[in-house]
Enzyme design. Structure first.
Site, mmCIF file in Angstrom:
data_model
loop_
_atom_site.group_PDB
_atom_site.id
_atom_site.type_symbol
_atom_site.label_atom_id
_atom_site.label_comp_id
_atom_site.label_asym_id
_atom_site.label_seq_id
_atom_site.Cartn_x
_atom_site.Cartn_y
_atom_site.Cartn_z
ATOM 1 N N SER A 1 7.295 6.355 -9.041
ATOM 2 C CA SER A 1 6.851 7.634 -9.590
ATOM 3 C C SER A 1 6.647 7.530 -11.108
ATOM 4 C CB SER A 1 7.891 8.699 -9.252
ATOM 5 O OG SER A 1 7.363 9.978 -9.497
ATOM 6 N N HIS B 1 14.487 10.194 -11.341
ATOM 7 C CA HIS B 1 14.062 9.867 -9.966
ATOM 8 C C HIS B 1 14.610 8.522 -9.514
ATOM 9 C CE1 HIS B 1 11.665 12.857 -8.056
ATOM 10 N NE2 HIS B 1 10.933 13.060 -9.120
ATOM 11 N N GLU C 1 -36.941 -2.700 9.191
ATOM 12 C CA GLU C 1 -35.676 -3.351 9.497
ATOM 13 C C GLU C 1 -35.741 -4.190 10.776
ATOM 14 O OE1 GLU C 1 -32.327 -0.671 9.098
ATOM 15 O OE2 GLU C 1 -32.811 -0.254 6.994
ATOM 16 N N GLN D 1 12.071 1.660 11.765
ATOM 17 C CA GLN D 1 12.069 1.983 13.203
ATOM 18 C C GLN D 1 11.428 3.353 13.457
ATOM 19 O OE1 GLN D 1 14.644 1.118 11.349
ATOM 20 N NE2 GLN D 1 16.452 2.415 11.647
ATOM 21 N N HIS E 1 -34.800 1.032 18.061
ATOM 22 C CA HIS E 1 -34.587 2.213 17.219
ATOM 23 C C HIS E 1 -35.899 3.004 17.106
ATOM 24 C CE1 HIS E 1 -30.785 0.427 16.145
ATOM 25 N NE2 HIS E 1 -30.508 1.382 15.293
ATOM 26 N N GLN F 1 11.563 13.107 -14.864
ATOM 27 C CA GLN F 1 10.937 11.962 -14.189
ATOM 28 C C GLN F 1 11.899 10.774 -14.149
ATOM 29 O OE1 GLN F 1 7.977 11.907 -12.563
ATOM 30 N NE2 GLN F 1 8.814 9.989 -11.830
ATOM 31 N N TYR G 1 7.408 11.519 7.800
ATOM 32 C CA TYR G 1 8.644 10.781 7.576
ATOM 33 C C TYR G 1 9.397 11.381 6.384
ATOM 34 C CZ TYR G 1 12.226 7.440 6.903
ATOM 35 O OH TYR G 1 13.465 6.892 6.790
ATOM 36 N N GLU H 1 0.474 9.480 -12.362
ATOM 37 C CA GLU H 1 0.698 10.341 -11.196
ATOM 38 C C GLU H 1 0.837 11.801 -11.669
ATOM 39 O OE1 GLU H 1 4.496 9.687 -9.463
ATOM 40 O OE2 GLU H 1 4.043 10.753 -7.601
ATOM 41 N N HIS H 2 1.753 12.045 -12.619
ATOM 42 C CA HIS H 2 1.925 13.383 -13.199
ATOM 43 C C HIS H 2 1.475 13.341 -14.648
ATOM 44 C CE1 HIS H 2 5.188 12.977 -10.137
ATOM 45 N NE2 HIS H 2 4.761 14.163 -9.777
ATOM 46 N N ASP I 1 6.773 19.831 -8.394
ATOM 47 C CA ASP I 1 7.592 19.074 -7.455
ATOM 48 C C ASP I 1 8.096 19.973 -6.330
ATOM 49 O OD1 ASP I 1 7.330 16.731 -8.847
ATOM 50 O OD2 ASP I 1 9.198 16.968 -9.978
#
Lengths: 437, 437
Positions: A234, A259, A411, A185, A416, A256, A127, A323-324, A357
């Site tokens: 981010s 963003h 068990e 969608q 088994h 950063q 996506y 994250e960074h 990036d």
């Protein structure tokens, strides 16, 4: 930027400083997304066309982007950006090819062979969000590993009109299924399939609150699709010592901050003078940015933390789990063994976040919002799955039989045990037959 | 067992045959679990004691199992089962040690170094269900990889009283934090922590509908904990040709069927005579099983599919994507490259599923319910996370700069471009200074 001195804070204040802002769990978004998914599942292509007209204001004549349209995009695009995208492609491909796992095959006991096989996920969906500017870098980050992993079907969805840069990268990465559909969608179409859009097994990529909610919903349905990782705003955390260049640090914080208004920006330093210099540089550089308004909002909730020493900086960073993580110190590689809970780490003065990036080779799809504790940087492994294989020789089974029989007894699982015992008896019978014969 | 001939079925009938039974999404369970989680988050240890009295009918004096209690369990346990568990430990450790990833470090362009680092997840929680018989094998499957990955804190929860076998394996694997708590309350305690039970980052292990729901709920909360994989009923699919031993095949089908009434059992064969022989052998062997009632219920919804040839068997298996896939054919390894979408594969007459359930070395925690398409067999990777690192030399940054600048321009991100440009200018200025000096 607010500045705090770590040691003067109470434990609760320290916790509050590192706390991420709550991401609102909107019932309205959740309901709207459920309705979109329902609509796509029942009306399929018709629903895509109706929703695209409604949300993107585009009357679609064709959901699929045609080969010729991609050809035209490739022709239209300027040579400079083409060259840049090609170079980024090469670097990203190089680093992700290096992630191919070595074969794992061992004989755990004589005659007991165990193997770990890696196989591509067959069908993946990428996506790519729309918006004011195209995001060809995100296409690279998702499509290159899917191509190297060997996924057989790669589907790309993005809201129309799809930018030339995105179509160009799709072509570079050998993607032939590109669809004019965005938002919840698009996620629904890839999770369940329509007449035109192929169903996929796993969906990757960023998006707005609707896309994120749709990914969550389809991943909770076992007839839907798996997803790459949980989403969140981010973040960057910079560790800087007295040797850092405050202009560089300021530029990294701003890259950063631009963003989005919810971007998280943290500077950790043992040096009060550095904190002041960086603040001044941030204020100065802000004046020259086209997205200064967005950056200013993000900086409003950002913080500079003055720590005792670099060791404490590392401790705080590991606790936050950014994250960074950018390390601008005199000997950044020496800190590396101590650093944990980060998505991607940038070492030294010459490694700004923007290289990762776009084009250093690492992936820019990273865990954020504290998920670095358990989730990984997106990589080849996310486009593959691992199966185990075992093959025993008759001798291998006989050596292992007493172990399996004793454990199955413990068990209380007769059948088994019997699956082993029946084979051991067969081997004994055959041996006896041979001896007698 | 119902027998169908694949080619006589319509496409819809084929789909229905491979359909898993719906797992009911009970609102009552979901509400009960939410309430347990709320209680543990607010009343912590007190809640654990109250809920353990309520659900397990055990008045706890201590939530933690004491070292001496583990000592006593180790002393009490018989030598035969100890030896078996030790052998299983060795094999599982051997196979999981072999999964340690090789270092990934490349120079994607001159002066641009990219690295993939693997780090253990710091704190993990292992859930071991209670019930009529203890499950020491599950402790091995969860604890051995956590130990090899190097997780710093490993917490084990199981409903009291905890069996000696479980405590023995905990000791084998170096686990010192063992708690007398089961069900949703155990999951909540590990996800959020209490005065006694340590908070963990990720929770592993099987359980009943309440445990499964609790894992789902805490994994949807970013302050909770990650989980290993989605749950579903256990499954086996056997591919058998004319050369298979029907007694062995029957024993394997039954060892899956005895797990629970919801176990899924499928036999795929191109040979009608084999189908009949296996059916007869299943009926005969059933008479000797202590859990025959359970197995009979599972067999009620199981199926034998007669396919055209082995190729079609492979196709159907890949489409179904079984948790366990047993291949009893003349040349099983030849089919391996064609097999996909399976949790664990058992090749040949001497590799029953029960060897993998216990002691061959592979992990018995596997994706099921169709999740084999995207999820992996549990392994070392699940107890680790991957971070990327990049380090650029000044020359590396200069070579990469035009690429990053062009891409940042295309995406309209000034500050991203500036973080590179400001550094390139600094390098140029320094060069000039040196030339002039």
């Amino acid at each position: 930027m607010k500045t705090v001195v770590w040691e003067t804070l109470s434990e609760n204040q320290q916790e509050a400083i590192l706390e991420r802002p709550a991401v609102s769990d909107s019932q309205a978004i959740s309901d709207a997304v459920s309705e979109v998914i329902r609509q796509v599942r029942t009306e399929a292509d018709e629903a895509i066309k109706a929703l695209t007209l409604k949300f993107d204001n585009v009357p679609l004549t064709s959901i699929a982007v045609k080969e010729e349209e991609i050809d035209q995009a490739v022709t239209r695009l300027g040579p400079e950006i083409k060259k840049a995208l090609q170079q980024a492609y090469n670097n990203i491909a190089c680093f992700h090819r290096a992630q191919k796992p070595s074969p794992v095959k061992v004989e755990t006991m004589p005659g007991v062979y165990c193997e770990l096989l890696t196989r591509p996920i067959e069908r993946v969906g990428l996506y790519i969000p729309g918006g004011s500017a195209p995001l060809p870098s995100t296409v690279l980050m998702l499509a290159v590993p899917s191509q190297i992993a060997g996924c057989r079907k790669v589907v790309l969805c993005s809201p129309p009109p799809i930018a030339d840069e995105i179509l160009y990268v799709a072509r570079l990465c050998g993607i032939t299924e590109v669809y004019n559909v965005g938002g919840a969608q698009a996620v629904a179409a890839m999770a369940y399939g329509t007449e035109t859009v192929s169903k996929v097994d796993k969906i990757f990529g960023p998006g707005n609150a609707y896309v994120t909610e749709a990914k969550q919903q389809v991943s909770n349905d076992h007839k839907g699709a798996a997803i790459d990782m949980p989403a969140g705003p981010s973040e960057v955390l910079v560790i800087a010592d007295t040797h850092a260049n405050p202009e560089f640090v300021a530029a990294d914080l701003l890259s950063q901050a631009e963003h989005g208004p919810d971007s998280q920006v943290v500077l950790l330093t043992p040096c009060m003078a550095m904190a002041e210099k960086v603040s001044a540089a941030v204020a100065e550089q802000l004046n020259h940015l086209s997205r200064a308004d967005i950056a200013r909002q993000a900086l409003g909730s950002s913080v500079i933390i003055i720590a005792e020493d670099l060791e404490e900086c590392v401790e705080i960073s590991n606790r936050y789990g950014p994250e960074h993580l950018i390390v601008q110190t005199d000997f950044p590689s020496e800190l590396l063994p101590l650093l944990d809970n980060a998505g991607s780490i940038f070492l030294g003065a010459w490694s700004p976040e923007s290289v990762g990036d776009y084009a250093s080779g690492t992936n820019h799809v990273l865990p954020t919002y504290g998920y670095t504790r358990t989730y990984s940087s997106l990589g080849l492994a996310d486009f593959s799955k691992r199966m185990t294989v075992q093959k025993l020789t008759p001798k291998g089974l006989e050596s292992l039989a007493p172990t399996v029989e004793a454990m199955a007894n413990a068990e209380g699982l007769d059948a088994h045990r019997n699956a082993v015992t029946i084979r051991v008896k067969a081997l004994e019978a055959e041996r006896k037959r041979k001896e007698e014969g």
